[in-house]
Design a protein around this motif. Structure first.
Motif: not given
Length: 221
Positions: A150-156
């Motif tokens: 349930n952790g988050l990953f942000a790909l920019c």
């Protein structure tokens, strides 16, 4: 009349952007920190750092933005991972205080694997690195491995339509549209939570002002 940049000049820019080296690499890191400021802050905001989060950044550059991240919440533990030894040394120099306080670490990696245990991080983010991944599906699987459930990953990343206009991207860059990135994330097992579409005016690494369209895709493990 000034000499016009040659293909070799653009190849040199591309090489430094993919893996900064030497004195020019340090200058590239400084330029990237300024040019990527808006994108980096957008990615940090997208993962909504919380107290005691353990956060990994992949491709941190000189990490001049670390103060912004650590101010978001209390007792954040930051881990940086980068393929450039030059930029790693520079990031450690700039952020020596945070390192001494035990709030930040920087690790040299190979761009294909991550030397961390399964489910180590609450949040992971990366800005303008996907263009250089040798095997995007495999690397996303590796990134997913180190994120807690349930952790988050942000790909920019900047959109292909913008990137392909830049004179140095034909040399070693792999460009992506939003749909392709979302497909890669979903295939790796991530659940897409949000996609942020932003536009900004920036000075490109070729030295000219440009309008950059970019995305932040937020996904859950």
């Amino acid at each position: 009349m000034e000499n016009q940049p040659t293909a070799d000049d653009f190849k040199a820019i591309a090489k430094q952007l993919s893996c900064p080296e030497g004195a020019n690499g340090i200058k590239t890191g400084e330029a990237m920190n300024l040019t990527n400021k808006g994108m980096t802050q957008a990615a940090i905001d997208a993962i909504s750092p919380q107290n005691q989060d353990h956060i990994l950044e992949i491709g941190h550059g000189n990490a001049g933005h670390l103060k912004y991240l650590l101010a978001k919440a209390q007792e954040i533990q930051y881990q940086g991972a980068d393929i450039s030894e030059t930029i790693l040394i520079e990031a450690r120099r700039i952020n020596q205080t945070f390192i001494e306080q035990g709030r930040a670490k920087f690790t040299l990696t190979d761009g294909q694997s991550l030397p961390f245990k399964n489910e180590t991080f609450h949040k992971v983010f990366t800005v303008n690195t996907i263009y250089f991944w040798k095997d995007a599906p495999a690397y996303l699987t590796e990134i997913k491995r180190v994120i807690k459930q349930n952790g988050l990953f942000a790909l920019c990343f900047a959109d292909k339509a913008f990137m392909e206009k830049l004179p140095f991207t034909p040399y070693g860059f792999k460009l992506y549209h939003l749909d392709k990135v979302k497909n890669l994330l979903e295939t790796a097992g991530f659940t897409i939570l949000d996609e942020l579409d932003n536009t900004e005016q920036v000075k490109s690494n070729a030295g000219e002002m440009v309008t950059r369209d970019y995305f932040v895709v937020v996904a859950k493990n």
